[in-house]
Design a protein around this motif. Structure first.
Motif, short mmCIF file in Angstrom:
data_model
loop_
_atom_site.label_atom_id
_atom_site.label_comp_id
_atom_site.label_asym_id
_atom_site.label_seq_id
_atom_site.Cartn_x
_atom_site.Cartn_y
_atom_site.Cartn_z
N ALA A 37 0.80 -1.13 0.06
CA ALA A 37 -0.02 -0.08 0.12
C ALA A 37 0.84 1.39 -0.03
O ALA A 37 0.36 2.27 -0.70
N CYS A 38 1.94 1.13 0.61
CA CYS A 38 2.88 2.53 0.77
C CYS A 38 3.58 2.55 -0.65
O CYS A 38 3.65 3.94 -0.99
N GLY A 39 3.81 1.34 -1.25
CA GLY A 39 4.27 1.85 -2.63
C GLY A 39 3.40 2.23 -3.65
O GLY A 39 3.49 2.93 -4.63
N MET A 40 2.00 1.87 -3.54
CA MET A 40 0.99 2.44 -4.29
C MET A 40 0.93 3.95 -4.11
O MET A 40 0.74 4.76 -5.06
N LEU A 41 0.90 4.31 -2.72
CA LEU A 41 0.77 5.55 -2.59
C LEU A 41 2.00 6.48 -2.93
O LEU A 41 1.97 7.57 -3.37
N GLU A 42 2.98 5.93 -2.79
CA GLU A 42 4.54 6.79 -3.15
C GLU A 42 4.12 6.88 -4.46
O GLU A 42 4.80 7.84 -5.37
N ALA A 43 3.89 5.85 -5.32
CA ALA A 43 3.75 5.98 -6.80
C ALA A 43 2.82 7.30 -7.24
O ALA A 43 2.94 7.77 -8.00
N LEU A 44 1.58 7.11 -6.56
CA LEU A 44 0.63 8.29 -6.68
C LEU A 44 1.18 9.54 -6.46
O LEU A 44 0.95 10.64 -7.19
N THR A 45 1.84 9.78 -5.35
CA THR A 45 2.30 11.08 -4.85
C THR A 45 3.50 11.57 -5.71
O THR A 45 3.96 12.79 -5.86
N ARG A 46 4.33 10.74 -6.49
CA ARG A 46 5.27 11.00 -7.39
C ARG A 46 4.60 11.32 -8.97
O ARG A 46 5.29 12.36 -9.28
N ALA A 47 3.44 11.13 -9.09
CA ALA A 47 2.81 11.00 -10.32
C ALA A 47 2.24 12.45 -10.34
O ALA A 47 2.11 12.94 -11.63
N VAL A 48 1.50 12.99 -9.29
CA VAL A 48 0.65 14.21 -9.35
C VAL A 48 1.24 14.97 -8.12
O VAL A 48 1.90 14.41 -7.29
N ASP A 49 1.12 16.29 -8.20
CA ASP A 49 1.11 17.12 -6.92
C ASP A 49 0.33 16.87 -5.94
O ASP A 49 -0.83 17.05 -5.98
N TRP A 50 0.55 16.33 -4.99
CA TRP A 50 -0.31 15.82 -3.88
C TRP A 50 -0.23 16.48 -2.57
O TRP A 50 0.97 16.94 -1.91
N VAL A 51 -1.50 17.12 -2.04
CA VAL A 51 -1.50 17.79 -1.10
C VAL A 51 -2.43 17.03 -0.02
O VAL A 51 -3.60 17.05 -0.18
N TRP A 52 -1.88 16.93 1.17
CA TRP A 52 -2.96 16.42 2.29
C TRP A 52 -3.17 17.43 3.12
O TRP A 52 -2.47 18.36 3.92
N ILE A 53 -4.48 17.76 3.40
CA ILE A 53 -5.20 18.90 4.47
C ILE A 53 -5.47 17.74 5.36
O ILE A 53 -6.07 16.66 5.32
N THR A 54 -4.88 17.92 6.83
CA THR A 54 -5.24 17.35 7.81
C THR A 54 -6.62 17.37 8.29
O THR A 54 -7.29 18.48 8.28
N GLY A 55 -7.00 16.30 9.09
CA GLY A 55 -8.50 16.43 9.82
C GLY A 55 -8.37 16.27 11.18
O GLY A 55 -7.25 15.96 11.85
N ASN A 56 -9.55 16.11 11.77
CA ASN A 56 -9.78 15.88 13.17
C ASN A 56 -9.17 14.27 13.80
O ASN A 56 -8.59 13.95 14.75
N HIS A 57 -9.17 13.33 12.75
CA HIS A 57 -8.73 12.07 12.94
C HIS A 57 -7.22 12.08 12.83
O HIS A 57 -6.78 11.10 13.56
N ASP A 58 -6.60 12.83 11.94
CA ASP A 58 -5.21 12.68 11.57
C ASP A 58 -4.33 14.07 11.87
O ASP A 58 -3.75 14.50 10.94
N PRO A 59 -4.55 14.90 13.08
CA PRO A 59 -3.95 16.13 12.97
C PRO A 59 -2.46 16.03 12.99
O PRO A 59 -1.93 17.18 12.38
N SER A 60 -1.94 14.96 13.48
CA SER A 60 -0.44 15.06 13.54
C SER A 60 0.06 13.93 12.81
O SER A 60 1.31 13.30 12.83
N MET A 61 -0.62 13.50 11.49
CA MET A 61 0.00 12.81 10.63
C MET A 61 1.26 13.07 9.92
O MET A 61 1.56 14.19 10.03
N GLU A 62 1.96 12.08 9.37
CA GLU A 62 3.37 12.35 8.79
C GLU A 62 2.99 11.86 7.18
O GLU A 62 2.60 11.00 7.02
N ALA A 63 3.80 12.71 6.38
CA ALA A 63 3.66 12.36 4.94
C ALA A 63 4.87 11.35 4.56
O ALA A 63 5.56 11.65 3.91
#
Length: 230
Positions: free
Chosen positions: A91-117
């Protein structure tokens, strides 16, 4: 995809609940809740551990369908802030492929306020793009056009003796000609709240109209939820 006009611009709503913004070549998705199954497993409720793969496959399909070069997530990307540490290698490999392919922006929410990219992308709490505020939870009284998630809206109605429950967006209009949108949850393992729930209607005030919108037979179906008193 079906066309949706909002805040003087044109968008397209996909059957999966993503919103494509042609002028910005951006795909917006809300409430992925990645690694929700592993969160519940840690607390003794064993669920099949493949929800992240399925959700990321859905995102990849929406990118291919729209040709988007940017993805903006509207919060609750992971079910908890430690979710990114539990992503299995595939799954991490899938996500890395997506974040390399496009400009990916994470807006954080109440469930993941301290998440790491950990698998790529850029982290922000909220942002403005093209005059529209993008954040996780609708802010009551917001005067600018706004897009958010958080509530997982789902249309619930009775149609021809059948109970219909489908994820939907909720769109409000206001006196200035602007308005706000709450997108449905995009994650594979997410529930929903009645789009007409008072919490949703209250979050979108002040408003003149509030409607549930969703693709239906190749067109945009619009179901009134609330109207201001004349």
């Amino acid at each position: 995809m079906v066309p949706l006009s909002f805040a003087g611009d044109e968008f397209a709503l996909t059957r999966s609940g993503a919103l494509y913004w042609p002028r910005e070549n951006a795909l917006l998705v809300a409430d992925l809740h990645l690694e929700k199954a592993s969160f519940f497993a840690r607390h003794g409720q064993m669920l099949p551990p493949y929800d992240s793969r399925e959700t990321l496959e859905r995102v990849a399909l929406a990118i291919r369908e729209t040709g988007a070069r940017r993805v903006i997530t509207l919060g609750d990307n992971f079910h908890d802030s430690d979710g990114s540490t539990r992503l299995e290698p595939h799954a991490c490999g899938m996500l890395e492929a997506l974040t390399r392919a496009v400009d990916w922006v994470w807006i954080t929410g109440n469930h993941d306020p301290s998440m790491e990219a950990r698998c790529g992308g850029t982290l922000v709490e909220e942002m403005q793009l093209g005059g529209i505020v993008l954040r996780h939870q609708a802010r009551r009284g917001e005067s600018l056009p706004e897009m958010s998630g958080h509530y997982h809206p789902r249309l619930q109605l009775k149609l021809r003796q059948r109970h219909v429950r489908r994820p939907c967006a909720v769109v409000s209009t206001d006196a200035t000609g602007g308005g706000r949108i709450i997108l449905p949850a995009f994650g594979a393992l997410t529930g929903g709240m009645n789009a007409a729930d008072p919490a949703i209607l209250k979050a979108l005030q002040p408003a003149q109209t509030i409607d549930a919108v969703l693709p239906a037979s190749g067109r945009l179906a619009r179901i009134p939820l609330w109207r201001a008193a004349a």
